[in-house]
Design a protein around this motif. Sequence first.
Motif, mmCIF file in Angstrom:
data_model
loop_
_atom_site.group_PDB
_atom_site.id
_atom_site.type_symbol
_atom_site.label_atom_id
_atom_site.label_comp_id
_atom_site.label_asym_id
_atom_site.label_seq_id
_atom_site.Cartn_x
_atom_site.Cartn_y
_atom_site.Cartn_z
ATOM 1 N N ALA A 302 0.852 -1.195 0.000
ATOM 2 C CA ALA A 302 0.000 0.000 0.000
ATOM 3 C C ALA A 302 0.884 1.239 0.000
ATOM 4 O O ALA A 302 0.552 2.258 -0.623
ATOM 5 N N TYR A 303 2.020 1.174 0.704
ATOM 6 C CA TYR A 303 2.966 2.301 0.672
ATOM 7 C C TYR A 303 3.595 2.423 -0.718
ATOM 8 O O TYR A 303 3.800 3.533 -1.216
ATOM 9 N N ARG A 304 3.885 1.294 -1.362
ATOM 10 C CA ARG A 304 4.427 1.359 -2.731
ATOM 11 C C ARG A 304 3.425 2.052 -3.653
ATOM 12 O O ARG A 304 3.807 2.934 -4.440
ATOM 13 N N LEU A 305 2.141 1.687 -3.545
ATOM 14 C CA LEU A 305 1.116 2.352 -4.355
ATOM 15 C C LEU A 305 1.054 3.838 -4.021
ATOM 16 O O LEU A 305 0.923 4.679 -4.930
ATOM 17 N N PHE A 306 1.155 4.179 -2.748
ATOM 18 C CA PHE A 306 1.168 5.582 -2.330
ATOM 19 C C PHE A 306 2.271 6.350 -3.058
ATOM 20 O O PHE A 306 2.059 7.469 -3.547
ATOM 21 N N LYS A 332 -9.014 -2.320 -2.852
ATOM 22 C CA LYS A 332 -10.037 -2.311 -3.903
ATOM 23 C C LYS A 332 -9.483 -2.884 -5.207
ATOM 24 O O LYS A 332 -10.145 -3.690 -5.884
ATOM 25 N N LEU A 333 -8.269 -2.488 -5.548
ATOM 26 C CA LEU A 333 -7.639 -3.021 -6.753
ATOM 27 C C LEU A 333 -7.485 -4.534 -6.667
ATOM 28 O O LEU A 333 -7.804 -5.272 -7.609
ATOM 29 N N LYS A 334 -6.971 -5.001 -5.537
ATOM 30 C CA LYS A 334 -6.770 -6.435 -5.356
ATOM 31 C C LYS A 334 -8.093 -7.200 -5.482
ATOM 32 O O LYS A 334 -8.163 -8.260 -6.110
ATOM 33 N N SER A 335 -9.137 -6.653 -4.869
ATOM 34 C CA SER A 335 -10.436 -7.318 -4.900
ATOM 35 C C SER A 335 -10.981 -7.407 -6.319
ATOM 36 O O SER A 335 -11.502 -8.444 -6.741
ATOM 37 N N ARG A 336 -10.855 -6.320 -7.058
ATOM 38 C CA ARG A 336 -11.392 -6.301 -8.414
ATOM 39 C C ARG A 336 -10.626 -7.252 -9.321
ATOM 40 O O ARG A 336 -11.207 -7.938 -10.160
ATOM 41 N N VAL A 337 -9.315 -7.296 -9.154
ATOM 42 C CA VAL A 337 -8.516 -8.196 -9.990
ATOM 43 C C VAL A 337 -8.807 -9.653 -9.632
ATOM 44 O O VAL A 337 -8.896 -10.516 -10.515
ATOM 45 N N GLU A 388 -8.924 -10.558 -20.863
ATOM 46 C CA GLU A 388 -8.128 -9.488 -21.483
ATOM 47 C C GLU A 388 -7.698 -8.468 -20.431
ATOM 48 O O GLU A 388 -6.554 -7.989 -20.445
ATOM 49 N N LYS A 389 -8.593 -8.164 -19.522
ATOM 50 C CA LYS A 389 -8.229 -7.264 -18.425
ATOM 51 C C LYS A 389 -7.114 -7.872 -17.584
ATOM 52 O O LYS A 389 -6.147 -7.193 -17.221
ATOM 53 N N LEU A 390 -7.244 -9.140 -17.297
ATOM 54 C CA LEU A 390 -6.258 -9.819 -16.468
ATOM 55 C C LEU A 390 -4.893 -9.854 -17.148
ATOM 56 O O LEU A 390 -3.854 -9.672 -16.498
ATOM 57 N N ALA A 391 -4.883 -10.069 -18.441
ATOM 58 C CA ALA A 391 -3.620 -10.086 -19.191
ATOM 59 C C ALA A 391 -2.919 -8.735 -19.107
ATOM 60 O O ALA A 391 -1.693 -8.657 -18.933
ATOM 61 N N LEU A 392 -3.691 -7.658 -19.233
ATOM 62 C CA LEU A 392 -3.111 -6.317 -19.154
ATOM 63 C C LEU A 392 -2.641 -5.991 -17.741
ATOM 64 O O LEU A 392 -1.567 -5.388 -17.558
ATOM 65 N N VAL A 393 -3.437 -6.370 -16.760
ATOM 66 C CA VAL A 393 -3.035 -6.128 -15.366
ATOM 67 C C VAL A 393 -1.713 -6.831 -15.078
ATOM 68 O O VAL A 393 -0.793 -6.246 -14.485
ATOM 69 N N LEU A 400 4.970 -2.263 -12.269
ATOM 70 C CA LEU A 400 4.498 -1.600 -11.048
ATOM 71 C C LEU A 400 4.712 -2.461 -9.804
ATOM 72 O O LEU A 400 4.864 -1.933 -8.703
ATOM 73 N N SER A 401 4.699 -3.773 -9.968
ATOM 74 C CA SER A 401 5.022 -4.725 -8.891
ATOM 75 C C SER A 401 4.179 -4.529 -7.637
ATOM 76 O O SER A 401 4.698 -4.407 -6.522
ATOM 77 N N LEU A 402 2.877 -4.517 -7.820
ATOM 78 C CA LEU A 402 1.943 -4.379 -6.710
ATOM 79 C C LEU A 402 1.304 -5.713 -6.322
ATOM 80 O O LEU A 402 0.409 -5.755 -5.471
ATOM 81 N N ASP A 403 1.749 -6.798 -6.927
ATOM 82 C CA ASP A 403 1.187 -8.133 -6.660
ATOM 83 C C ASP A 403 -0.322 -8.166 -6.880
ATOM 84 O O ASP A 403 -1.073 -8.748 -6.087
ATOM 85 N N LEU A 404 -0.764 -7.534 -7.950
ATOM 86 C CA LEU A 404 -2.199 -7.501 -8.224
ATOM 87 C C LEU A 404 -2.709 -8.824 -8.770
ATOM 88 O O LEU A 404 -3.886 -9.144 -8.646
ATOM 89 N N GLU A 405 -1.837 -9.585 -9.373
ATOM 90 C CA GLU A 405 -2.240 -10.864 -9.963
ATOM 91 C C GLU A 405 -1.115 -11.847 -9.729
ATOM 92 O O GLU A 405 0.059 -11.505 -9.788
#
Length: 467
Positions: A302-306, A332-337, A388-393, A400-405
Amino acid sequence: MILYNTLGQTKQEFVPYEGRKVRMYTCGPTVYHYAHIGNLRTYIMEDILEKYLRYSGYDVKRVMNITDVGHLSSDADTGEDKMLKGAKREHKSVMEIAKFYTDAFFNDCKKLNIKTPDVVEPATNCIDDFINMVTVLLENGYAYIAGGNVYFDTSKLNNYYVFGNFKEEDLAVGVRDSVDEDANKRNKSDFVLWFTKSKFEDQELKWDSPWGVGYPGWHIECSSISIKHLGGHLDIHCGGIDNAFPHHTNEIAQSEAFLGHPWCKYWFHVLHLNDARGKMSKSSGDFLTVSLLESKGYNPLAYRLFCLQSHYRKPLTFSYESLDNAATAYSKLKSRVSALDSRLDIDDAKLKPYQNSFKSAMDNDLNTSLAVTCLYDVLKAQDLNDSEKLALVKEFDSVLSLDLESSEKSEDNNEDLNEEITALIEKRNEARKNKDWTSADAIRDDLKARGIVLIDTPQGVTWKFEN
């Protein structure tokens, strides 16, 4: 790719010395204490730069030093060695301090998804290299011996203040400590290449040299380690803006005097992280670390995103309110992904406009704020299916290395999310039954902040992700 080059103070097209090969150097930590989150902002942005260069097809070799000797408590070559200061504080040897805080630094980097550079070199491994460089500078007339120490003679240069925003009359003696001026210097801007026992009798780490038993100055370390591992032509040198003077200024002076030609093409400086009191530092005795944020319940990412939500060339002001907002956005990002379906077919042609938008943002002086906006655009896109969204994320997150996926995600994570939301809905129903409207509203608001909307129906409560 356009980057702001502090050397020249303009945005310039990034063109390495050798085609797609990039030689990158970043100043490492002085390992006498924990890194505070202000230090780590710089390493996060350097990590983004390296990963975006790789994403763009460059072959990157990145080198970083570990300063475990020679960095004094004032950048003006005065005061006490920071490593000795740390050893006295904790009643340990200098090398015990260095080992402990080096490990702590890389542990923090791991939590923040900061990649370890290809080469990490402690200064104490390179004493012979430092001695050789100082010897050559003396032979070429760029250095002199006075009072037992070896100094670089800045009067030999046509332009010492290469970054253009410092003047000799602005050079304060003892930048951070109240100390006496070094009478051995011929010029106020001269700096130490090698200290001898004549100055610091209690120094724990000392080596034999042609000029007496002593140890290297801080500035010589980065120049020598960079040239040792990356050769005589450096593409990009990174660090915090507070290193631009005198440290990076001195690096350029001694490196080009040693090599006899221009050395580094681009200088990438990250501005300070401030709090309500101003620039963060360790000297206050009360500083923010990754461990402290974790103890307060924050995910380090969360600090990295900040940090990514602001441009690296702008000062960033820290507050817990701002971090709370980033933590909410991250959740929110993590949940949506995690809710995206990876089993659908992908049309590569539909990805291209979003890839171009991401690249355009990052090519424009590493505009991470706009790059994060590209993530949101993908998740909201009506013309993309879930896969397609997942591929782009996944592609954007390689930078960005936010571990979103992650590969472990999908059905198990969705099931966990469903269970969590179901439990919260039940908790909210119980609160409403007890007429505890405050708690019920708080649960709804918390879920909404994560992008989850509750829908009250006659048949019960359902939920969906907010568009």
